[in-house]
Design a protein around this motif. Structure first.
Motif, PDB file in Angstrom:
ATOM      1  N   SER A 283      37.998  38.179  41.064  1.00  0.00           N
ATOM      2  CA  SER A 283      39.276  39.487  40.629  1.00  0.00           C
ATOM      3  C   SER A 283      37.972  40.317  40.175  1.00  0.00           C
ATOM      4  CB  SER A 283      40.294  38.544  39.882  1.00  0.00           C
ATOM      5  OG  SER A 283      40.441  37.715  38.934  1.00  0.00           O
ATOM      6  N   LEU A 284      37.040  39.399  38.971  1.00  0.00           N
ATOM      7  CA  LEU A 284      36.626  40.074  38.115  1.00  0.00           C
ATOM      8  C   LEU A 284      35.774  40.994  38.911  1.00  0.00           C
ATOM      9  CD1 LEU A 284      36.176  40.345  35.229  1.00  0.00           C
ATOM     10  CD2 LEU A 284      34.268  38.857  35.681  1.00  0.00           C
ATOM     11  N   ALA A 285      35.049  40.769  40.135  1.00  0.00           N
ATOM     12  CA  ALA A 285      34.086  41.490  40.847  1.00  0.00           C
ATOM     13  C   ALA A 285      35.236  42.381  41.521  1.00  0.00           C
ATOM     14  CB  ALA A 285      33.470  40.481  41.919  1.00  0.00           C
ATOM     15  N   LEU A 286      36.658  42.257  41.868  1.00  0.00           N
ATOM     16  CA  LEU A 286      37.314  43.178  42.854  1.00  0.00           C
ATOM     17  C   LEU A 286      37.603  44.078  41.491  1.00  0.00           C
ATOM     18  CD1 LEU A 286      39.950  41.122  45.117  1.00  0.00           C
ATOM     19  CD2 LEU A 286      37.698  42.435  46.054  1.00  0.00           C
ATOM     20  N   SER A 287      37.944  43.507  40.321  1.00  0.00           N
ATOM     21  CA  SER A 287      38.113  44.518  38.897  1.00  0.00           C
ATOM     22  C   SER A 287      37.135  45.877  38.896  1.00  0.00           C
ATOM     23  CB  SER A 287      38.404  44.342  37.961  1.00  0.00           C
ATOM     24  OG  SER A 287      39.561  43.256  38.293  1.00  0.00           O
ATOM     25  N   LEU A 288      35.669  45.214  39.080  1.00  0.00           N
ATOM     26  CA  LEU A 288      34.794  46.493  38.718  1.00  0.00           C
ATOM     27  C   LEU A 288      34.355  46.827  40.044  1.00  0.00           C
ATOM     28  CD1 LEU A 288      32.886  43.541  36.821  1.00  0.00           C
ATOM     29  CD2 LEU A 288      33.679  45.211  36.017  1.00  0.00           C
ATOM     30  N   THR A 289      34.944  46.650  41.046  1.00  0.00           N
ATOM     31  CA  THR A 289      34.929  47.597  42.460  1.00  0.00           C
ATOM     32  C   THR A 289      36.159  48.561  42.433  1.00  0.00           C
ATOM     33  OG1 THR A 289      34.424  45.662  43.696  1.00  0.00           O
ATOM     34  CG2 THR A 289      34.767  47.644  44.714  1.00  0.00           C
ATOM     35  N   ALA A 290      36.897  48.273  41.639  1.00  0.00           N
ATOM     36  CA  ALA A 290      37.800  49.313  41.604  1.00  0.00           C
ATOM     37  C   ALA A 290      37.566  49.993  40.696  1.00  0.00           C
ATOM     38  CB  ALA A 290      38.732  48.493  41.273  1.00  0.00           C
ATOM     39  N   LEU A 291      36.364  49.681  39.600  1.00  0.00           N
ATOM     40  CA  LEU A 291      36.303  50.488  38.705  1.00  0.00           C
ATOM     41  C   LEU A 291      35.516  52.014  38.702  1.00  0.00           C
ATOM     42  CD1 LEU A 291      36.784  48.697  35.452  1.00  0.00           C
ATOM     43  CD2 LEU A 291      37.780  50.451  35.865  1.00  0.00           C
TER      44      LEU A 291
ATOM     45  N   PHE B 264      41.382  47.522  35.297  1.00  0.00           N
ATOM     46  CA  PHE B 264      40.806  46.881  34.011  1.00  0.00           C
ATOM     47  C   PHE B 264      42.390  46.027  33.607  1.00  0.00           C
ATOM     48  CE2 PHE B 264      39.785  51.347  32.363  1.00  0.00           C
ATOM     49  CZ  PHE B 264      38.698  50.874  31.651  1.00  0.00           C
ATOM     50  N   ILE B 265      43.571  45.946  34.604  1.00  0.00           N
ATOM     51  CA  ILE B 265      44.021  45.225  34.472  1.00  0.00           C
ATOM     52  C   ILE B 265      43.759  44.046  34.933  1.00  0.00           C
ATOM     53  CG2 ILE B 265      46.878  44.013  35.656  1.00  0.00           C
ATOM     54  CD1 ILE B 265      47.904  47.338  35.272  1.00  0.00           C
ATOM     55  N   GLY B 266      42.866  44.219  36.291  1.00  0.00           N
ATOM     56  CA  GLY B 266      42.807  42.895  36.714  1.00  0.00           C
ATOM     57  C   GLY B 266      40.920  42.241  36.067  1.00  0.00           C
ATOM     58  N   ALA B 267      40.572  43.136  35.168  1.00  0.00           N
ATOM     59  CA  ALA B 267      39.630  42.487  34.527  1.00  0.00           C
ATOM     60  C   ALA B 267      39.688  42.370  33.407  1.00  0.00           C
ATOM     61  CB  ALA B 267      38.648  43.916  33.681  1.00  0.00           C
ATOM     62  N   ALA B 268      40.725  42.428  32.281  1.00  0.00           N
ATOM     63  CA  ALA B 268      41.451  41.968  30.796  1.00  0.00           C
ATOM     64  C   ALA B 268      42.286  40.488  31.938  1.00  0.00           C
ATOM     65  CB  ALA B 268      43.252  42.964  30.720  1.00  0.00           C
ATOM     66  N   LEU B 269      43.400  40.521  32.956  1.00  0.00           N
ATOM     67  CA  LEU B 269      43.579  39.378  32.978  1.00  0.00           C
ATOM     68  C   LEU B 269      42.783  38.451  33.466  1.00  0.00           C
ATOM     69  CD1 LEU B 269      47.041  39.790  35.694  1.00  0.00           C
ATOM     70  CD2 LEU B 269      47.060  38.329  33.331  1.00  0.00           C
ATOM     71  N   SER B 270      41.292  38.206  34.313  1.00  0.00           N
ATOM     72  CA  SER B 270      40.770  37.280  34.541  1.00  0.00           C
ATOM     73  C   SER B 270      40.182  36.771  33.184  1.00  0.00           C
ATOM     74  CB  SER B 270      39.648  37.717  35.672  1.00  0.00           C
ATOM     75  OG  SER B 270      39.744  39.198  35.797  1.00  0.00           O
ATOM     76  N   THR B 271      39.514  37.840  32.490  1.00  0.00           N
ATOM     77  CA  THR B 271      38.626  37.710  30.840  1.00  0.00           C
ATOM     78  C   THR B 271      39.536  36.748  30.598  1.00  0.00           C
ATOM     79  OG1 THR B 271      38.189  39.950  30.945  1.00  0.00           O
ATOM     80  CG2 THR B 271      37.754  38.850  29.239  1.00  0.00           C
ATOM     81  N   TYR B 272      41.278  36.540  30.484  1.00  0.00           N
ATOM     82  CA  TYR B 272      42.096  36.051  29.623  1.00  0.00           C
ATOM     83  C   TYR B 272      42.392  34.556  29.730  1.00  0.00           C
ATOM     84  CZ  TYR B 272      46.682  34.239  28.192  1.00  0.00           C
ATOM     85  OH  TYR B 272      47.938  33.556  27.408  1.00  0.00           O
TER      86      TYR B 272
ATOM     87  N   ALA C  23      42.128  57.920  41.849  1.00  0.00           N
ATOM     88  CA  ALA C  23      41.241  57.685  40.122  1.00  0.00           C
ATOM     89  C   ALA C  23      41.699  56.668  39.186  1.00  0.00           C
ATOM     90  CB  ALA C  23      39.955  58.735  39.535  1.00  0.00           C
ATOM     91  N   GLY C  24      43.003  57.488  38.813  1.00  0.00           N
ATOM     92  CA  GLY C  24      44.060  56.889  37.598  1.00  0.00           C
ATOM     93  C   GLY C  24      44.985  55.406  38.589  1.00  0.00           C
ATOM     94  N   PHE C  25      44.856  55.787  38.910  1.00  0.00           N
ATOM     95  CA  PHE C  25      45.844  54.049  40.322  1.00  0.00           C
ATOM     96  C   PHE C  25      44.429  52.893  39.852  1.00  0.00           C
ATOM     97  CE2 PHE C  25      46.640  51.880  44.127  1.00  0.00           C
ATOM     98  CZ  PHE C  25      47.405  51.427  43.291  1.00  0.00           C
ATOM     99  N   LEU C  26      43.171  53.126  40.950  1.00  0.00           N
ATOM    100  CA  LEU C  26      42.543  51.921  40.850  1.00  0.00           C
ATOM    101  C   LEU C  26      41.775  52.207  39.221  1.00  0.00           C
ATOM    102  CD1 LEU C  26      39.969  53.561  43.818  1.00  0.00           C
ATOM    103  CD2 LEU C  26      41.431  51.599  43.504  1.00  0.00           C
ATOM    104  N   MET C  27      41.493  52.853  38.485  1.00  0.00           N
ATOM    105  CA  MET C  27      41.073  52.363  37.007  1.00  0.00           C
ATOM    106  C   MET C  27      42.544  51.346  36.157  1.00  0.00           C
ATOM    107  SD  MET C  27      38.702  54.306  34.937  1.00  0.00           S
ATOM    108  CE  MET C  27      39.231  55.985  34.296  1.00  0.00           C
ATOM    109  N   VAL C  28      43.759  51.834  36.232  1.00  0.00           N
ATOM    110  CA  VAL C  28      44.862  51.075  35.593  1.00  0.00           C
ATOM    111  C   VAL C  28      44.524  49.673  37.007  1.00  0.00           C
ATOM    112  CG1 VAL C  28      47.208  50.092  35.881  1.00  0.00           C
ATOM    113  CG2 VAL C  28      46.190  52.882  35.308  1.00  0.00           C
ATOM    114  N   ILE C  29      44.234  49.444  37.839  1.00  0.00           N
ATOM    115  CA  ILE C  29      44.477  48.163  38.759  1.00  0.00           C
ATOM    116  C   ILE C  29      42.913  47.446  38.144  1.00  0.00           C
ATOM    117  CG2 ILE C  29      43.483  47.217  41.359  1.00  0.00           C
ATOM    118  CD1 ILE C  29      45.292  49.009  42.370  1.00  0.00           C
TER     119      ILE C  29
END
Ligand SMILES: [Zn+2]
Length: 135
Positions: free
Chosen positions: A23-31, A52-60, A44-50
């Motif tokens: 999920s971290l890799a997918l989030s970075l791909t989205a960014l 950031f949320i993905g990266a934050a959740l997987s880090t948490y 771009a905005g949609f992908l950014m939101v996805i």
């Protein structure tokens, strides 16, 4: 018994870690895609939101899992040695010490000063509430 539990935990945590990294890799791909879609601010905005949320959740989740694994590691190795006096049946329980083995003669009895023997060595099983992973 305790051994099986800890290996199961290790198996589960490696699966969890794999999910987190995917999920971290997918989030970075989205960014990265968001940067490529800079001409289309909506995408771009949609992908950014996805991203950031993905990266934050997987880090948490990663931090929570790490904390849990560390806590498990600290609590697992609790080995107890039982020492008994042959003469007066005085019993003493203490933490396992390096070099302990069953029928080893140890320090003299506190009551009758006779030699004491190690009669049992076992792993303490702590009855704790079942803890699952946070999902
Ligand atoms: Zn004794």
């Amino acid at each position: 018994m305790g051994k099986a539990t800890s290996s199961t935990t290790r198996k589960i945590s490696s699966i969890v870690l794999m999910i987190i990294f995917i999920s971290l890799a997918l989030s970075l791909t989205a960014l990265v895609l968001a940067i490529n879609f800079f001409k289309d601010p909506q995408v771009a905005g949609f992908l950014m939101v996805i991203g950031f949320i993905g990266a934050a959740l997987s880090t948490y989740v990663l931090l929570q899992t790490r904390k849990r694994i560390l806590r498990l590691r600290i609590e697992t190795p609790q080995i107890t040695t039982t020492i008994e006096c042959k003469k007066c049946d005085f019993k003493n329980v203490r933490e396992f010490q390096r070099g302990d083995y069953i029928f080893k003669e140890v320090e003299p009895c506190q009551k009758c000063n006779d030699k004491m023997l190690i009669t049992a060595i076992y792993r303490e099983v702590k009855q704790k509430g079942r803890e699952g992973f946070p999902f």
